[in-house]
Design an enzyme around this catalytic site. Structure first.
Site, PDB file in Angstrom:
ATOM      1  CB  CYS A 125      -0.941  -0.007   1.201  1.00 61.73           C
ATOM      2  SG  CYS A 125      -1.805  -1.570   1.358  1.00 61.73           S
ATOM      3  CG  HIS A 269      -3.424   2.914   1.968  1.00 60.56           C
ATOM      4  ND1 HIS A 269      -3.982   2.447   0.794  1.00 60.56           N
ATOM      5  CD2 HIS A 269      -3.379   1.859   2.823  1.00 60.56           C
ATOM      6  CE1 HIS A 269      -4.267   1.162   0.951  1.00 60.56           C
ATOM      7  NE2 HIS A 269      -3.918   0.781   2.157  1.00 60.56           N
ATOM      8  CG  ASN A 300      -6.781  -1.574   1.432  1.00 58.92           C
ATOM      9  OD1 ASN A 300      -6.038  -1.308   0.479  1.00 58.92           O
ATOM     10  ND2 ASN A 300      -6.308  -1.828   2.636  1.00 58.92           N
TER      11      ASN A 300
HETATM   12  C1  LIG Z   1     -10.024  -5.475  10.250  1.00 58.75           C
HETATM   13  C2  LIG Z   1     -10.682  -4.591  11.275  1.00 58.75           C
HETATM   14  C3  LIG Z   1     -11.770  -3.741  10.638  1.00 58.75           C
HETATM   15  C4  LIG Z   1     -11.312  -5.464  12.326  1.00 58.75           C
HETATM   16  O1  LIG Z   1     -11.852  -4.659  13.348  1.00 58.75           O
HETATM   17  P1  LIG Z   1     -11.509  -4.980  14.863  1.00 58.75           P
HETATM   18  O2  LIG Z   1     -12.271  -4.039  15.670  1.00 58.75           O
HETATM   19  O3  LIG Z   1     -10.008  -4.969  15.019  1.00 58.75           O
HETATM   20  O4  LIG Z   1     -12.081  -6.422  14.982  1.00 58.75           O
HETATM   21  P2  LIG Z   1     -11.563  -7.641  15.862  1.00 58.75           P
HETATM   22  O5  LIG Z   1     -10.832  -8.574  14.964  1.00 58.75           O
HETATM   23  O6  LIG Z   1     -10.857  -7.174  17.100  1.00 58.75           O
HETATM   24  O7  LIG Z   1     -12.903  -8.239  16.277  1.00 58.75           O
HETATM   25  C5  LIG Z   1     -13.853  -7.521  17.094  1.00 58.75           C
HETATM   26  C6  LIG Z   1     -15.145  -8.270  17.124  1.00 58.75           C
HETATM   27  O8  LIG Z   1     -15.758  -8.233  15.831  1.00 58.75           O
HETATM   28  C7  LIG Z   1     -15.984  -9.561  15.367  1.00 58.75           C
HETATM   29  N1  LIG Z   1     -15.732  -9.585  13.934  1.00 58.75           N
HETATM   30  C8  LIG Z   1     -14.566  -9.788  13.277  1.00 58.75           C
HETATM   31  N2  LIG Z   1     -14.772  -9.713  11.953  1.00 58.75           N
HETATM   32  C9  LIG Z   1     -16.068  -9.465  11.774  1.00 58.75           C
HETATM   33  C10 LIG Z   1     -16.873  -9.270  10.650  1.00 58.75           C
HETATM   34  N3  LIG Z   1     -16.384  -9.312   9.401  1.00 58.75           N
HETATM   35  N4  LIG Z   1     -18.179  -9.000  10.825  1.00 58.75           N
HETATM   36  C11 LIG Z   1     -18.710  -8.930  12.048  1.00 58.75           C
HETATM   37  N5  LIG Z   1     -17.992  -9.115  13.170  1.00 58.75           N
HETATM   38  C12 LIG Z   1     -16.688  -9.370  13.036  1.00 58.75           C
HETATM   39  C13 LIG Z   1     -15.005 -10.425  16.098  1.00 58.75           C
HETATM   40  O9  LIG Z   1     -15.475 -11.749  16.193  1.00 58.75           O
HETATM   41  C14 LIG Z   1     -14.974  -9.752  17.446  1.00 58.75           C
HETATM   42  O10 LIG Z   1     -16.106 -10.139  18.175  1.00 58.75           O
HETATM   43  P3  LIG Z   1     -16.035 -10.325  19.788  1.00 58.75           P
HETATM   44  O11 LIG Z   1     -15.687  -8.967  20.312  1.00 58.75           O
HETATM   45  O12 LIG Z   1     -17.408 -10.793  20.121  1.00 58.75           O
HETATM   46  O13 LIG Z   1     -14.944 -11.330  20.006  1.00 58.75           O
HETATM   47  C15 LIG Z   1      -9.662  -3.668  11.956  1.00 58.75           C
HETATM   48  O14 LIG Z   1      -8.773  -4.397  12.742  1.00 58.75           O
HETATM   49  C16 LIG Z   1      -8.869  -2.878  10.979  1.00 58.75           C
HETATM   50  O15 LIG Z   1      -9.422  -2.078  10.260  1.00 58.75           O
HETATM   51  N6  LIG Z   1      -7.555  -3.048  10.967  1.00 58.75           N
HETATM   52  C17 LIG Z   1      -6.690  -2.355  10.041  1.00 58.75           C
HETATM   53  C18 LIG Z   1      -6.778  -3.070   8.768  1.00 58.75           C
HETATM   54  C19 LIG Z   1      -6.231  -2.308   7.654  1.00 58.75           C
HETATM   55  O16 LIG Z   1      -6.465  -1.152   7.512  1.00 58.75           O
HETATM   56  N7  LIG Z   1      -5.481  -2.995   6.845  1.00 58.75           N
HETATM   57  C20 LIG Z   1      -4.947  -2.473   5.699  1.00 58.75           C
HETATM   58  C21 LIG Z   1      -3.639  -1.889   5.957  1.00 58.75           C
HETATM   59  S1  LIG Z   1      -2.916  -1.661   4.459  1.00 58.75           S
END
Ligand SMILES: CC(C)(COP(=O)(O)OP(=O)(O)OC[C@H]1O[C@@H](n2cnc3c(N)ncnc32)[C@H](O)[C@@H]1OP(=O)(O)O)[C@@H](O)C(=O)NCCC(=O)NCCS
Length: 344
Positions: A125, A269, A300
């Site tokens: 990215c 980004h 993304n």
């Molecule tokens: C991926 C992302 C959106 C996930 O969000 P998060 O808040 O970190 O989610 P988590 O993995 O901690 O999970 C939180 C909860 O949501 C749930 N969950 C995970 N994926 C899910 C989905 N697709 N839909 C619904 N619920 C989901 C999990 O089971 C968890 O539930 P719990 O609290 O009951 O255990 C977030 O981590 C993120 O945006 N990270 C950066 C990613 C990014 O930008 N990458 C590109 C860089 S180039």
């Protein structure tokens, strides 16, 4: 005095800038509703956690090369130059699935760039920012008059649609920019870097040789072949992006001698809307500075995300030609690149 002959010095342009930008968005729209047929989630969760409502996924005809040629054609037209004057074609991508040759040579040939040097770079990215830094050096170093920088991805080919943490994030597309000579500085210092200690937080699940070894196992012991896909530790990436990348963005502003209130656009980004919002806060960006929010309709698209968002802001009139924009890319590696640029 030494008799060693002196190499003739190379003189390039005093400054460089972006002369044109163009994008290509695949025809097929994948709304969140379609993603919900693959994973247990909700439209509301995806929108609030990532800011994404829909993304574009490429069809069979929308290859990495085809999307690149379309995007580059628009950038060349905006720059108003003959493609024969392009002295370098840099293609940033992590989703061109053929190891060699570089896809850049085919793209250069199709665009009519003559014998321009053409090569691919893998900087995820941050790929567009890396390409911009290289292009700026080539133009000012006298090794090219104009350089074409393309960020292009078909991340749908590397998406595991059963993985809840990534299935909703990625999209496909291409963005391109023409970098060339300028009378005034148009590209500030590129603040870029890497942190290999975090190489595993976003990566392909398995190398191709591992996948193929498994295929052998399919024939023999019957182990199931799984196609490599992108995996990430979402929260680790999120924290790194929010804490570390705001500092990098500030360094790019400081190096350019520009303050946040002098910006005409902030084009980060398009990784996650919450990361963008956290950066706005950390940078104390005034509400008057327009911010790229292309992620809502594009997802993304890794290396393509900044030029795609830049094109959209210019087309919609949110940002204007000649405005200063702060761009910052960050992702798998981990890698990052930020700079202040003058919009074409
Ligand atoms: C991926 C992302 C959106 C996930 O969000 P998060 O808040 O970190 O989610 P988590 O993995 O901690 O999970 C939180 C909860 O949501 C749930 N969950 C995970 N994926 C899910 C989905 N697709 N839909 C619904 N619920 C989901 C999990 O089971 C968890 O539930 P719990 O609290 O009951 O255990 C977030 O981590 C993120 O945006 N990270 C950066 C990613 C990014 O930008 N990458 C590109 C860089 S180039």
């Amino acid at each position: 005095m030494s008799n060693t002959p002196q190499i003739r010095p190379v003189t390039g342009a005093r400054y460089a800038r972006i002369h044109g930008v163009g994008g290509y968005r695949p025809v097929r729209v994948i709304p969140n509703a379609e993603v919900l047929t693959w994973i247990d989630s909700s439209d509301e969760w995806i929108r609030t956690r990532s800011g994404i409502a829909e993304r574009r996924w490429a069809g069979p005809e929308e290859s990495v090369a085809e999307m690149s040629v379309q995007a580059a054609g628009k950038a060349i037209a905006q720059a108003g130059i003959d493609p024969a004057r392009i002295g370098g074609v840099i293609v940033a991508t992590v989703s061109h699935l053929k190891q060699t040759p570089a896809i850049a040579t085919e793209i250069a040939e199709r665009l009519g760039c003559g014998t321009a040097p053409a090569f691919d770079i893998s900087a995820a990215c941050a790929g567009f920012g890396y390409g911009l830094g290289l292009a700026d050096g080539l133009v000012r170093g006298g090794n090219a008059e104009y350089v074409l920088v393309i960020g292009v991805e078909r991340l749908s080919d590397l998406t595991d649609t059963s993985d809840r943490s990534t299935a909703f994030i990625f999209g496909d597309g291409a963005g391109a920019a023409i970098v060339g000579p300028s009378d005034t500085p148009g590209i500030g210092k590129v603040v870029w870097g890497s942190d290999g200690s975090q190489k595993d937080v976003i990566s392909q699940t398995q190398a191709w040789d591992t996948a193929f070894a498994k295929e052998d196992a399919v024939n023999g012991a019957g182990e199931r072949l799984t196609w490599p896909a992108l995996r990430m530790e979402g929260q680790t990436v999120f924290r790194w992006a929010v804490w570390e990348m705001a500092k990098v963005a500030q360094q790019a502003l400081d190096a350019a001698g520009i303050t946040a209130d002098q910006l005409g656009a902030f084009i980060p980004h398009q990784a996650n809307m919450r990361i963008t919002d956290a950066m706005i806060k950390a940078l104390k960006l005034p509400a008057s500075v327009p911010v790229a929010r292309d992620i809502t309709e594009t997802g993304n698209t890794s290396a393509a995300s900044i030029p795609l968002a830049m094109e959209r802001m210019l087309e919609s009139g949110e940002a204007r030609s000649g405005d200063l924009a702060l761009i910052i890319g960050f992702g798998a590696g981990l890698v990052y690149a930020a700079a202040v640029v003058t919009l074409p």
